[in-house]
Scaffold this motif. Structure first.
Motif, mmCIF file in Angstrom:
data_model
loop_
_atom_site.group_PDB
_atom_site.id
_atom_site.type_symbol
_atom_site.label_atom_id
_atom_site.label_comp_id
_atom_site.label_asym_id
_atom_site.label_seq_id
_atom_site.Cartn_x
_atom_site.Cartn_y
_atom_site.Cartn_z
ATOM 1 N N GLU A 1 10.965 34.529 -4.705
ATOM 2 C CA GLU A 1 10.023 33.485 -4.300
ATOM 3 C C GLU A 1 9.437 33.744 -2.908
ATOM 4 O OE1 GLU A 1 9.187 30.707 -6.437
ATOM 5 O OE2 GLU A 1 10.121 32.158 -7.767
ATOM 6 N N ASN A 2 8.516 34.672 -2.854
ATOM 7 C CA ASN A 2 7.810 35.010 -1.627
ATOM 8 C C ASN A 2 6.344 35.143 -2.000
ATOM 9 O OD1 ASN A 2 6.431 36.789 0.303
ATOM 10 N ND2 ASN A 2 8.431 36.974 1.275
ATOM 11 N N VAL A 3 5.526 34.242 -1.504
ATOM 12 C CA VAL A 3 4.124 34.196 -1.923
ATOM 13 C C VAL A 3 3.383 35.497 -1.596
ATOM 14 C CG1 VAL A 3 3.197 33.064 0.145
ATOM 15 C CG2 VAL A 3 2.107 32.702 -2.067
ATOM 16 N N GLU A 4 3.688 36.143 -0.503
ATOM 17 C CA GLU A 4 3.010 37.401 -0.155
ATOM 18 C C GLU A 4 3.361 38.514 -1.141
ATOM 19 O OE1 GLU A 4 3.651 38.355 3.945
ATOM 20 O OE2 GLU A 4 2.936 36.408 4.614
ATOM 21 N N VAL A 5 4.630 38.583 -1.532
ATOM 22 C CA VAL A 5 5.049 39.594 -2.497
ATOM 23 C C VAL A 5 4.360 39.346 -3.837
ATOM 24 C CG1 VAL A 5 7.016 40.496 -3.809
ATOM 25 C CG2 VAL A 5 7.248 40.042 -1.361
ATOM 26 N N ILE B 1 -2.979 38.723 -20.077
ATOM 27 C CA ILE B 1 -2.526 37.482 -19.453
ATOM 28 C C ILE B 1 -1.501 37.848 -18.393
ATOM 29 C CG2 ILE B 1 -1.298 35.302 -19.815
ATOM 30 C CD1 ILE B 1 -2.359 35.462 -22.755
ATOM 31 N N LEU B 2 -1.742 37.413 -17.155
ATOM 32 C CA LEU B 2 -0.810 37.643 -16.049
ATOM 33 C C LEU B 2 -0.125 36.324 -15.758
ATOM 34 C CD1 LEU B 2 -3.083 39.790 -13.688
ATOM 35 C CD2 LEU B 2 -1.598 40.554 -15.555
ATOM 36 N N ALA B 3 1.209 36.320 -15.825
ATOM 37 C CA ALA B 3 1.962 35.073 -15.675
ATOM 38 C C ALA B 3 3.071 35.230 -14.641
ATOM 39 C CB ALA B 3 2.560 34.671 -17.019
ATOM 40 N N THR B 4 3.523 34.094 -14.134
ATOM 41 C CA THR B 4 4.620 34.057 -13.188
ATOM 42 C C THR B 4 5.679 33.088 -13.678
ATOM 43 O OG1 THR B 4 5.241 33.658 -10.876
ATOM 44 C CG2 THR B 4 3.492 32.284 -11.773
ATOM 45 N N ASN B 5 6.911 33.324 -13.249
ATOM 46 C CA ASN B 5 7.958 32.366 -13.578
ATOM 47 C C ASN B 5 8.403 31.599 -12.348
ATOM 48 O OD1 ASN B 5 9.729 34.008 -12.157
ATOM 49 N ND2 ASN B 5 11.318 33.888 -13.708
ATOM 50 N N THR B 6 7.555 31.513 -11.349
ATOM 51 C CA THR B 6 7.900 30.825 -10.103
ATOM 52 C C THR B 6 8.288 29.383 -10.359
ATOM 53 O OG1 THR B 6 7.212 30.369 -7.840
ATOM 54 C CG2 THR B 6 5.534 30.123 -9.537
ATOM 55 N N SER B 7 9.262 28.940 -9.579
ATOM 56 C CA SER B 7 9.664 27.531 -9.676
ATOM 57 C C SER B 7 9.508 26.820 -8.345
ATOM 58 C CB SER B 7 11.122 27.446 -10.135
ATOM 59 O OG SER B 7 11.961 28.124 -9.217
ATOM 60 N N ALA B 8 9.250 27.584 -7.287
ATOM 61 C CA ALA B 8 9.177 26.982 -5.963
ATOM 62 C C ALA B 8 7.793 27.033 -5.325
ATOM 63 C CB ALA B 8 10.171 27.688 -5.030
ATOM 64 N N PRO C 1 3.864 26.328 -5.561
ATOM 65 C CA PRO C 1 2.850 25.616 -6.351
ATOM 66 C C PRO C 1 1.657 26.530 -6.650
ATOM 67 C CG PRO C 1 2.813 24.841 -4.071
ATOM 68 C CD PRO C 1 3.949 25.812 -4.192
ATOM 69 N N ILE C 2 1.250 26.506 -7.876
ATOM 70 C CA ILE C 2 0.130 27.366 -8.294
ATOM 71 C C ILE C 2 -1.014 26.497 -8.772
ATOM 72 C CG2 ILE C 2 -0.600 29.111 -9.951
ATOM 73 C CD1 ILE C 2 2.156 30.258 -9.830
#
Length: 70
Positions: A39-43, A60-67, A69-70
């Motif tokens: 969970e590093n927005v720059e990375v 389709i480009l997806a993320t599994n981020t939970s922390a 906000p997109i």
């Protein structure tokens, strides 16, 4: 459909088995790419910038981020 899952360990992007190789090799003909870097927005931003250049336009480009906000 080709699915690529990207993980990160110590800031080096790894592609899990059975998809062994580089990000370029894995994403070049992917239909769906799911990143799971820490969970590093720059990375995440850097990775998506790379994927935007590598993956097909219709992928389709997806993320599994939970922390983050997109």
């Amino acid at each position: 459909m080709k699915l690529v899952a990207l993980h990160c360990l110590q800031r080096r992007f790894l592609i899990p088995s059975p998809l062994v190789g580089t990000i370029e090799q894995a994403a070049a003909d992917a239909d769906l790419v799911v990143e799971a870097v820490f969970e590093n927005v720059e990375v995440k931003r850097d990775l998506f910038a790379q994927l935007d250049k590598i993956a097909p336009a219709n992928a389709i480009l997806a993320t599994n981020t939970s922390a983050i906000p997109i």
